[in-house]
Design a protein around this motif. Structure first.
Motif, PDB file in Angstrom:
ATOM      1  N   LYS A  29      -2.935  14.291  -3.890  1.00  0.00           N
ATOM      2  CA  LYS A  29      -3.987  13.332  -4.252  1.00  0.00           C
ATOM      3  C   LYS A  29      -3.346  11.966  -4.425  1.00  0.00           C
ATOM      4  O   LYS A  29      -2.327  11.838  -5.110  1.00  0.00           O
ATOM      5  N   ASP A  30      -3.926  10.951  -3.799  1.00  0.00           N
ATOM      6  CA  ASP A  30      -3.453   9.572  -3.925  1.00  0.00           C
ATOM      7  C   ASP A  30      -1.952   9.438  -3.661  1.00  0.00           C
ATOM      8  O   ASP A  30      -1.239   8.718  -4.359  1.00  0.00           O
ATOM      9  N   GLY A  31      -1.465  10.171  -2.648  1.00  0.00           N
ATOM     10  CA  GLY A  31      -0.069  10.052  -2.247  1.00  0.00           C
ATOM     11  C   GLY A  31       0.911  10.847  -3.077  1.00  0.00           C
ATOM     12  O   GLY A  31       2.111  10.846  -2.793  1.00  0.00           O
ATOM     13  N   LYS A  32       0.439  11.537  -4.097  1.00  0.00           N
ATOM     14  CA  LYS A  32       1.326  12.292  -4.983  1.00  0.00           C
ATOM     15  C   LYS A  32       1.057  13.790  -4.893  1.00  0.00           C
ATOM     16  O   LYS A  32      -0.094  14.225  -4.731  1.00  0.00           O
ATOM     17  N   CYS A  47      -5.123  11.043   1.187  1.00  0.00           N
ATOM     18  CA  CYS A  47      -4.184  11.459   0.131  1.00  0.00           C
ATOM     19  C   CYS A  47      -2.727  11.362   0.573  1.00  0.00           C
ATOM     20  O   CYS A  47      -1.821  11.539  -0.244  1.00  0.00           O
ATOM     21  N   GLN A  51       0.326  17.154  -6.453  1.00  0.00           N
ATOM     22  CA  GLN A  51      -0.276  17.593  -7.707  1.00  0.00           C
ATOM     23  C   GLN A  51       0.266  18.957  -8.149  1.00  0.00           C
ATOM     24  O   GLN A  51       0.568  19.171  -9.314  1.00  0.00           O
ATOM     25  N   SER A  72       0.836  -1.203   0.000  1.00  0.00           N
ATOM     26  CA  SER A  72       0.000   0.000   0.000  1.00  0.00           C
ATOM     27  C   SER A  72       0.873   1.256   0.000  1.00  0.00           C
ATOM     28  O   SER A  72       1.460   1.634   1.014  1.00  0.00           O
ATOM     29  N   VAL A  78       1.243   4.978   0.199  1.00  0.00           N
ATOM     30  CA  VAL A  78       0.447   6.102   0.693  1.00  0.00           C
ATOM     31  C   VAL A  78       1.084   7.457   0.380  1.00  0.00           C
ATOM     32  O   VAL A  78       0.392   8.475   0.332  1.00  0.00           O
TER      33      VAL A  78
END
Length: 377
Positions: free
Chosen positions: A231-234, A45, A236, A21, A23
């Motif tokens: 967002k989603d670990g990244k 996120c 932006q 996973s 994160v």
């Protein structure tokens, strides 16, 4: 950013739980000394996990964290000049305000140089004196405007006052960096607004680096020098509040920042009479020359056209060009402004309007977009 002014740097930081996973992924960020930086994004996120890695509560799976140029990736939390304020305060209910703030100071030991019996200078650790603790606690309580309440029981304080006690306890050790993990989440709306102003004032008084975590874009826009949208670990996008608002890099950032959020219409790019037109189905709008340079590669394709609610201008009569005729579905009066929820045959939009204009549900109205402010994705 000049590296000599960089207090903390995250380089290629990645965090994986249970081996699968991810994160936080490839997180890169330099934070200047004295900045107010906010990690902004929806739940899950990775923003709190990133904060915990800075604090030392979690260790990155990859990458490194530098503090003043020194690698602190594997240094335990108590050895970092960093303190954290949590959403749930974590105060001791059986201690009064003074003792809550002083708790860490009573345990702390500081180095002191003394001369031993042989005349040699040696360094020993000692506890702070009661007077030293009094001075530090008084200063911290003054910063959070609680100097008159030091003898009060925690249970008798309001939510906002308890949050200020938690902040005082975090700053009393004079950290170089203060981490704040959604500290206003448990407060009501009025108190959150007041605390936003107070936090900004505290930041100016202290002059230290604040790293703040929230999912509330209004908090981020109000207080931050710099926002990191995740967002989603990244990551932006990174930038000042105004820059992110006016120049979002993608549809997610454009839709996440701003209240009401940016409208997104699906339009088809077609060529008519030698110019490009964005066809919504109910109406057509003509892109600016600058927008057309990009959109020429999308002729015959559908794209999103984004426009903020305040950039839709009400028209008493249909405009000659770029007229958007829609029906009013919901009216949301907010005092200083009114939000109109509008519909075409297939899509919904929101317009921010003057409260002086009167509308009725079901009425057909005309708006024109400020095309220079429009975004296409």
């Amino acid at each position: 950013m000049a590296k000599e002014n960089c207090i903390i740097s995250l380089q290629g930081v990645r965090k994986v739980f249970d081996g699968t996973s991810v994160v936080v992924d490839d997180f890169n960020l330099d934070i200047s000394r004295g900045e107010f930086v906010t990690f902004l994004g929806p739940s899950g996120c990775g923003k709190t996990t990133t904060l915990r890695m800075i604090a030392g509560f979690e260790t990155p799976s990859e990458g490194k964290i530098l503090l003043n140029g020194e690698d602190i990736t594997k240094i335990p939390p108590y050895k970092r000049p960093i303190n954290t304020v949590f959403q749930r305060y974590a105060l001791f209910p059986y201690l009064d305000v003074y003792d809550n703030v002083a708790f860490g100071l009573k345990l702390k030991k500081i180095p002191e140089e003394i001369v031993d019996k042989k005349g040699n200078k040696v360094t020993k650790l000692r506890h702070l004196t009661a007077k030293e603790i009094d001075v530090k606690v008084a200063r911290a309580l003054k910063i959070v405007d609680l100097e008159e309440l030091e003898d009060r029981d925690i249970s008798t304080l309001s939510g906002g006052q308890q949050q200020r006690v938690a902040i005082a306890r975090a700053i009393v050790n004079e950290p170089e960096i203060l981490l704040l993990d959604e500290p206003l989440g448990a407060l009501d709306l009025k108190m959150r607004k007041e605390m936003q102003v107070e936090l900004k004032e505290m930041h100016k008084k202290l002059g230290i680096t604040f790293i703040y975590v929230t999912h509330d874009q209004e908090e981020a826009l109000t207080m931050s020098d710099k926002i990191v949208v995740m967002k989603d670990g990244k990551v932006q996008q990174i930038g000042s509040p105004l820059y992110l608002y006016n120049h979002p890099i993608n549809k997610f950032v454009a839709g996440f920042i701003g209240s009401p959020p940016m409208n997104f219409m699906t339009v088809k790019i077609v060529e008519k009479g030698g110019q490009l037109v964005a066809d919504e189905g109910t109406f057509e709008i003509v892109p600016t020359a600058e927008q057309a340079k990009t959109l020429k590669n999308y002729v015959g394709k559908e794209v999103y056209f984004g426009i903020r609610p305040e950039d839709l201008a009400f028209q008493e009569t249909p405009a000659a060009t770029n007229n958007m005729q829609m029906k009013v579905s919901v009216i949301e009066p907010l005092g200083a402004e009114t939000n109109l929820f509008l519909t075409t045959k297939t899509q919904s939009l929101t317009a921010r309007c003057s409260p002086d204009n009167k509308y009725t549900i079901g009425e057909t109205v005309n708006f024109s977009p400020v095309m220079e402010k429009g975004k296409s994705h």
